[in-house]
Design a protein around this motif. Structure first.
Motif, PDB file in Angstrom:
ATOM      1  N   VAL A  60       0.848  -1.184   0.000  1.00  0.00           N
ATOM      2  CA  VAL A  60       0.000   0.000   0.000  1.00  0.00           C
ATOM      3  C   VAL A  60       0.887   1.238   0.000  1.00  0.00           C
ATOM      4  CG1 VAL A  60      -1.711   1.301   1.334  1.00  0.00           C
ATOM      5  CG2 VAL A  60      -1.830  -1.200   1.255  1.00  0.00           C
ATOM      6  N   ALA A  61       0.529   2.222  -0.812  1.00  0.00           N
ATOM      7  CA  ALA A  61       1.246   3.497  -0.814  1.00  0.00           C
ATOM      8  C   ALA A  61       0.255   4.635  -1.027  1.00  0.00           C
ATOM      9  CB  ALA A  61       2.298   3.520  -1.916  1.00  0.00           C
ATOM     10  N   VAL A  62       0.370   5.662  -0.194  1.00  0.00           N
ATOM     11  CA  VAL A  62      -0.397   6.887  -0.379  1.00  0.00           C
ATOM     12  C   VAL A  62       0.579   7.903  -0.950  1.00  0.00           C
ATOM     13  CG1 VAL A  62      -1.798   8.670   0.703  1.00  0.00           C
ATOM     14  CG2 VAL A  62      -1.911   6.319   1.552  1.00  0.00           C
ATOM     15  N   SER A  63       0.215   8.467  -2.089  1.00  0.00           N
ATOM     16  CA  SER A  63       1.137   9.307  -2.849  1.00  0.00           C
ATOM     17  C   SER A  63       0.442  10.589  -3.284  1.00  0.00           C
ATOM     18  CB  SER A  63       1.602   8.509  -4.073  1.00  0.00           C
ATOM     19  OG  SER A  63       2.397   9.280  -4.914  1.00  0.00           O
ATOM     20  N   LEU A  64       1.228  11.530  -3.775  1.00  0.00           N
ATOM     21  CA  LEU A  64       0.650  12.697  -4.433  1.00  0.00           C
ATOM     22  C   LEU A  64       0.036  12.255  -5.754  1.00  0.00           C
ATOM     23  CD1 LEU A  64       3.521  15.291  -3.900  1.00  0.00           C
ATOM     24  CD2 LEU A  64       1.355  15.150  -2.654  1.00  0.00           C
ATOM     25  N   GLU A  65      -1.012  12.935  -6.174  1.00  0.00           N
ATOM     26  CA  GLU A  65      -1.676  12.560  -7.423  1.00  0.00           C
ATOM     27  C   GLU A  65      -0.721  12.580  -8.613  1.00  0.00           C
ATOM     28  OE1 GLU A  65      -5.201  14.932  -7.893  1.00  0.00           O
ATOM     29  OE2 GLU A  65      -6.093  14.089  -6.090  1.00  0.00           O
ATOM     30  N   SER A  66       0.182  13.540  -8.620  1.00  0.00           N
ATOM     31  CA  SER A  66       1.114  13.659  -9.749  1.00  0.00           C
ATOM     32  C   SER A  66       2.172  12.557  -9.747  1.00  0.00           C
ATOM     33  CB  SER A  66       1.790  15.032  -9.730  1.00  0.00           C
ATOM     34  OG  SER A  66       2.470  15.227  -8.506  1.00  0.00           O
ATOM     35  N   TRP A  67       2.265  11.788  -8.677  1.00  0.00           N
ATOM     36  CA  TRP A  67       3.280  10.732  -8.564  1.00  0.00           C
ATOM     37  C   TRP A  67       2.699   9.327  -8.563  1.00  0.00           C
ATOM     38  CZ3 TRP A  67       6.821  12.695  -4.013  1.00  0.00           C
ATOM     39  CH2 TRP A  67       7.458  13.876  -4.418  1.00  0.00           C
ATOM     40  N   LEU A  68       1.444   9.166  -8.897  1.00  0.00           N
ATOM     41  CA  LEU A  68       0.820   7.841  -8.820  1.00  0.00           C
ATOM     42  C   LEU A  68       1.554   6.812  -9.672  1.00  0.00           C
ATOM     43  CD1 LEU A  68      -3.011   8.619  -8.828  1.00  0.00           C
ATOM     44  CD2 LEU A  68      -1.595   7.904  -6.898  1.00  0.00           C
ATOM     45  N   GLN A  69       1.788   7.133 -10.935  1.00  0.00           N
ATOM     46  CA  GLN A  69       2.453   6.172 -11.831  1.00  0.00           C
ATOM     47  C   GLN A  69       3.885   5.901 -11.382  1.00  0.00           C
ATOM     48  OE1 GLN A  69       0.878   4.386 -14.138  1.00  0.00           O
ATOM     49  NE2 GLN A  69      -0.966   5.471 -13.545  1.00  0.00           N
ATOM     50  N   GLU A  70       4.603   6.963 -10.963  1.00  0.00           N
ATOM     51  CA  GLU A  70       5.982   6.787 -10.510  1.00  0.00           C
ATOM     52  C   GLU A  70       6.043   5.917  -9.264  1.00  0.00           C
ATOM     53  OE1 GLU A  70       4.602   9.642 -11.378  1.00  0.00           O
ATOM     54  OE2 GLU A  70       5.839  10.469 -12.960  1.00  0.00           O
ATOM     55  N   THR A  71       5.101   6.130  -8.357  1.00  0.00           N
ATOM     56  CA  THR A  71       5.060   5.321  -7.134  1.00  0.00           C
ATOM     57  C   THR A  71       4.783   3.866  -7.475  1.00  0.00           C
ATOM     58  OG1 THR A  71       4.285   7.243  -5.893  1.00  0.00           O
ATOM     59  CG2 THR A  71       3.967   5.081  -4.870  1.00  0.00           C
ATOM     60  N   TRP A  72       3.863   3.621  -8.401  1.00  0.00           N
ATOM     61  CA  TRP A  72       3.552   2.253  -8.824  1.00  0.00           C
ATOM     62  C   TRP A  72       4.804   1.591  -9.404  1.00  0.00           C
ATOM     63  CZ3 TRP A  72       3.535  -1.147 -12.825  1.00  0.00           C
ATOM     64  CH2 TRP A  72       2.683  -2.239 -12.731  1.00  0.00           C
ATOM     65  N   LEU A  73       5.539   2.325 -10.233  1.00  0.00           N
ATOM     66  CA  LEU A  73       6.761   1.783 -10.841  1.00  0.00           C
ATOM     67  C   LEU A  73       7.841   1.524  -9.789  1.00  0.00           C
ATOM     68  CD1 LEU A  73       6.896   3.989 -14.063  1.00  0.00           C
ATOM     69  CD2 LEU A  73       6.384   1.538 -13.936  1.00  0.00           C
ATOM     70  N   LEU A  74       7.957   2.406  -8.815  1.00  0.00           N
ATOM     71  CA  LEU A  74       8.944   2.197  -7.741  1.00  0.00           C
ATOM     72  C   LEU A  74       8.624   0.931  -6.943  1.00  0.00           C
ATOM     73  CD1 LEU A  74       9.431   5.848  -6.458  1.00  0.00           C
ATOM     74  CD2 LEU A  74      11.171   4.407  -7.528  1.00  0.00           C
ATOM     75  N   LYS A  75       7.355   0.705  -6.647  1.00  0.00           N
ATOM     76  CA  LYS A  75       6.947  -0.513  -5.941  1.00  0.00           C
ATOM     77  C   LYS A  75       7.290  -1.745  -6.782  1.00  0.00           C
ATOM     78  CE  LYS A  75       5.020   1.101  -2.207  1.00  0.00           C
ATOM     79  NZ  LYS A  75       5.563   0.782  -0.891  1.00  0.00           N
ATOM     80  N   ARG A  76       6.974  -1.679  -8.060  1.00  0.00           N
ATOM     81  CA  ARG A  76       7.270  -2.796  -8.958  1.00  0.00           C
ATOM     82  C   ARG A  76       8.763  -3.110  -8.973  1.00  0.00           C
ATOM     83  NH1 ARG A  76       7.421  -1.599 -15.048  1.00  0.00           N
ATOM     84  NH2 ARG A  76       9.328  -0.721 -14.225  1.00  0.00           N
ATOM     85  N   ASP A  77       9.572  -2.072  -9.064  1.00  0.00           N
ATOM     86  CA  ASP A  77      11.019  -2.281  -9.132  1.00  0.00           C
ATOM     87  C   ASP A  77      11.571  -2.812  -7.812  1.00  0.00           C
ATOM     88  OD1 ASP A  77      10.885  -1.365 -11.712  1.00  0.00           O
ATOM     89  OD2 ASP A  77      11.659   0.635 -11.249  1.00  0.00           O
ATOM     90  N   ARG A  78      11.024  -2.347  -6.692  1.00  0.00           N
ATOM     91  CA  ARG A  78      11.533  -2.798  -5.385  1.00  0.00           C
ATOM     92  C   ARG A  78      11.179  -4.260  -5.114  1.00  0.00           C
ATOM     93  NH1 ARG A  78      13.569  -2.114  -0.481  1.00  0.00           N
ATOM     94  NH2 ARG A  78      12.394  -2.681   1.366  1.00  0.00           N
ATOM     95  N   TYR A  79       9.934  -4.620  -5.349  1.00  0.00           N
ATOM     96  CA  TYR A  79       9.484  -5.966  -4.987  1.00  0.00           C
ATOM     97  C   TYR A  79       9.505  -6.957  -6.139  1.00  0.00           C
ATOM     98  CZ  TYR A  79       7.909  -3.766  -0.703  1.00  0.00           C
ATOM     99  OH  TYR A  79       7.867  -3.079   0.480  1.00  0.00           O
ATOM    100  N   GLY A  80       9.733  -6.494  -7.355  1.00  0.00           N
ATOM    101  CA  GLY A  80       9.728  -7.384  -8.501  1.00  0.00           C
ATOM    102  C   GLY A  80      11.090  -7.942  -8.856  1.00  0.00           C
ATOM    103  N   ALA A  81      12.105  -7.538  -8.119  1.00  0.00           N
ATOM    104  CA  ALA A  81      13.461  -8.024  -8.408  1.00  0.00           C
ATOM    105  C   ALA A  81      13.527  -9.536  -8.190  1.00  0.00           C
ATOM    106  CB  ALA A  81      14.469  -7.313  -7.512  1.00  0.00           C
ATOM    107  N   GLY A  82      14.378 -10.198  -8.961  1.00  0.00           N
ATOM    108  CA  GLY A  82      14.486 -11.655  -8.906  1.00  0.00           C
ATOM    109  C   GLY A  82      14.784 -12.191  -7.517  1.00  0.00           C
ATOM    110  N   GLY A  83      15.660 -11.512  -6.772  1.00  0.00           N
ATOM    111  CA  GLY A  83      15.994 -11.965  -5.423  1.00  0.00           C
ATOM    112  C   GLY A  83      14.808 -11.933  -4.490  1.00  0.00           C
TER     113      GLY A  83
END
Length: 157
Positions: A60-83
């Motif tokens: 779950v992340a609460v973000s600024l409206e202008s950062w919604l897509q960037e926040t989604w991508l940051l979550k994907r990159d953090r938790y989607g890594a192979g390790g």
């Protein structure tokens, strides 16, 4: 410090509400805040769902409206890594779960209640209803207004 604690309380409230909605929608085993060991630290997930040999990592992340897509991508990159993915499988194996696939679902929402389109689509795929999504949006807005009022009081002191 008071506003940080209030932000954490808002986040935790949304995570707990999402767990309730996901449990109702999926009927699956849900773990809240499992810690996953990484090489240098720990990765603390908000929610881990196991259903039909698939593990769903949810954060779950609460973000600024202008950062919604960037926040989604940051979550994907953090938790989607192979390790991270292999560690989730290792975390679940001793608990008796055989996981063939790990999927990521992020609930990224603005403080004014705008739910990221990707988040809404992912949650709907897990059968979270529009009414439940509306409840999460309304709760986010109410909590954010409360936090705003708290900040104003602290600034006025």
């Amino acid at each position: 410090m008071a506003t940080h604690n209030a932000c954490c309380a808002c986040h935790n409230c949304l995570a707990k509400l999402l767990v309730c909605q996901l449990r109702r929608a999926t009927g699956s085993e849900i773990m809240m805040e499992p810690s996953e060991p990484l090489e240098e630290s720990f990765c603390k997930l908000d929610i881990l769902i196991v259903k039909d040999r698939v593990a769903y990592v949810c954060d779950v992340a609460v973000s600024l409206e202008s950062w919604l897509q960037e926040t989604w991508l940051l979550k994907r990159d953090r938790y989607g890594a192979g390790g991270v993915v292999s560690n989730i499988q290792n975390l679940l194996a001793p608990l008796g779960y055989t996981v063939e696939m790990v999927m990521q679902i992020w609930m990224v929402i603005s403080s004014r209640g705008l739910l990221c389109a990707r988040s809404a689509a992912d949650l709907r795929r897990l059968r979270v209803s529009n009414i439940s999504l509306g409840y999460l949006v309304t709760t986010t807005m109410a909590r954010s207004l409360n936090l705003y009022e708290r900040r104003k009081l602290i600034e006025a002191m």
